[in-house]
Design an enzyme around this catalytic site. Structure first.
Site, short mmCIF file in Angstrom:
data_model
loop_
_atom_site.label_atom_id
_atom_site.label_comp_id
_atom_site.label_asym_id
_atom_site.label_seq_id
_atom_site.Cartn_x
_atom_site.Cartn_y
_atom_site.Cartn_z
N GLY A 1 6.17 -8.31 0.93
CA GLY A 1 6.71 -9.53 1.50
C GLY A 1 5.71 -10.62 1.80
O GLY A 1 5.95 -11.80 1.50
N HIS A 2 4.57 -10.28 2.37
CA HIS A 2 3.69 -11.31 2.91
C HIS A 2 2.91 -12.08 1.85
O HIS A 2 2.26 -13.08 2.17
CB HIS A 2 2.72 -10.71 3.94
N THR B 1 0.83 -1.21 0.00
CA THR B 1 0.00 0.00 0.00
C THR B 1 0.86 1.25 0.00
O THR B 1 0.59 2.20 -0.76
CB THR B 1 -0.95 -0.01 1.21
N CYS C 1 -15.33 -4.22 1.63
CA CYS C 1 -16.29 -4.14 2.73
C CYS C 1 -16.11 -2.79 3.40
O CYS C 1 -15.07 -2.52 4.00
CB CYS C 1 -16.05 -5.27 3.72
N ASN D 1 -5.91 -9.36 -8.47
CA ASN D 1 -5.92 -10.07 -7.19
C ASN D 1 -7.18 -10.90 -6.97
O ASN D 1 -7.17 -11.85 -6.20
CB ASN D 1 -5.77 -9.08 -6.04
#
Length: 398
Positions: free
Chosen positions: A205-206, A70, A334, A156
């Site tokens: 990274g994640h 982000t 959401c 995504n």
């Protein structure tokens, strides 16, 4: 036993990445300090920078570490826009796609509201792929007022790979810089920064088996960015903040391994994904498969299976599966706790009901045939319960 089918949201950390990170957690030293401990931390950071550069085809000096995808997206979009507009006030237009992640869409909305940027979102086809001719027309309407272009490498939600080479060719013909959010692509499809021709690329990274809270913006040395964060100027004077050496070490290890094993992982995940889709549709024949049906990595992420279940609410399906220990995602935004239909599916031509009836199953390095079997065994009863619940709610007078 938990069946984890949400690797696109985050994937479990690799043992090697965890070891690389924890090996540094006990060390003291700010990477900007001049004493021995500081120099040791700096060495870890710079060696990690070189590792990422080798893996992704860029120069070490083109790796700007951030807190994640982000921040990297915000730095690319705002930094490029401000820099380009400062050099030429006429450049106020930004082109992106209708299916970008909110880490791109929300900064663009902010730039439009607060900085008078003119944001144009170019449409996609029913597979979720950018309409290249519409993009070309948008650029050529007036290329002299375009500040930048941002097109994600791969979506995504539905996994469709975007035509980055064509985007770059069109934009560069007029000297327009191109940013791509490649967060979903690294480790799933071949990615080479230099060969792609893009000017800036977001990674994190994640998503690749590294730690949370660390990512990078790969940005060509000749590209000018205006900083978002001001302070010590630790990263090329465009990103300030104390550098997280342990997280960066884990990130670099994960990146190196993800790229090294990409091709073999893609083969394994593609096979698992095809088994998942066939198995689910064998039980629920009316389920439709969203995104590009071609399974090679030039068209679709190998670990992505996105399906619509007519007559169901995606959120109900998700919770019913979760109760059975199967974790997946609706892929929908959401806001304030109120589920919204997926903007990606709406852009692809789905109506609200279809967009609300979808689930994303995403596979990763820990996925197994047993995971697929568990989903296939559970999906039939879950769909029946979700449909029954939906029919009951619709029959109750409002």
């Amino acid at each position: 036993m938990t069946v984890y089918l949400d690797h696109a949201a985050t994937t479990p950390i690799l043992a090697e990445a965890a070891a690389a990170m924890t090996a540094q957690l006990g060390s003291v030293g700010n990477a900007n300090s001049l004493h021995a401990s500081g120099r040791a931390a700096r060495r870890v950071v710079e060696e990690s920078r070189e590792t990422i550069a080798r893996a992704l085809g860029c120069r070490p000096g083109e790796v700007v570490f951030t807190s994640g995808g982000t921040e990297a997206d915000n730095l690319a979009l705002k930094g490029l826009f401000w820099s380009r507009r400062a050099a030429d006030p006429a450049r106020t237009r930004i082109l992106a796609t209708t299916v970008e992640h909110h880490a791109v869409l929300d900064p663009l909305h902010w730039l439009a509201e607060e900085e008078d940027a003119r944001v144009e979102l170019v449409g996609v086809d029913r597979l979720g792929r950018l309409d290249v001719e519409a993009f070309r027309a948008a650029v050529e309407t007036n290329p002299d007022d375009v500040a930048l272009v941002s097109v994600m490498w791969a979506n995504n939600e539905v996994g469709t790979v975007q035509p980055i080479a064509e985007v770059v060719e069109i934009a560069h013909r007029y000297g327009i810089p191109v940013h791509t959010d490649a967060v979903q692509a690294i480790g799933q499809v071949p990615v080479d920064f230099a060969a792609s021709g893009v000017d800036a690329m977001t990674i994190t990274g994640h998503k690749i088996g590294g730690p949370y809270g660390v990512g990078a913006l790969l940005v060509r040395r000749e590209v000018q960015l205006t900083a978002l964060l001001h302070g010590g100027g630790q990263e090329r004077d465009v990103r300030s903040g104390t550098i997280d050496a342990p997280a960066i070490a884990g990130f670099a290890t994960a990146c190196e391994l993800a790229v090294k094993h990409q091709s073999e992982l893609a083969v394994r995940l593609s096979s698992l994904r095809d088994e998942l889709v066939a198995g689910v549709r064998g039980v629920v024949p009316e389920a439709s498969y969203n995104g590009d049906p071609v399974s090679d990595v030039a068209h679709r992420l190998p670990g992505n299976a996105h399906l619509t279940f007519p007559g169901c609410e995606g959120d109900s399906l998700l919770m019913l599966l979760d109760a059975r220990g199967i974790e997946c995602s609706t892929g929908s935004a959401c806001n304030a706790g109120v589920p919204q239909p997926s903007h990606v599916l709406l852009a692809m031509g789905c109506d609200d009901e279809q967009a609300r009836a979808s689930l994303r199953f995403s596979l990763g390095h820990t996925s197994t045939p047993d995971d697929v079997e568990a989903l296939v065994a559970a999906i039939g009863p879950v769909v029946e319960r979700a449909r029954a619940a939906g029919q009951t709610s619709r029959s109750v007078p409002s």
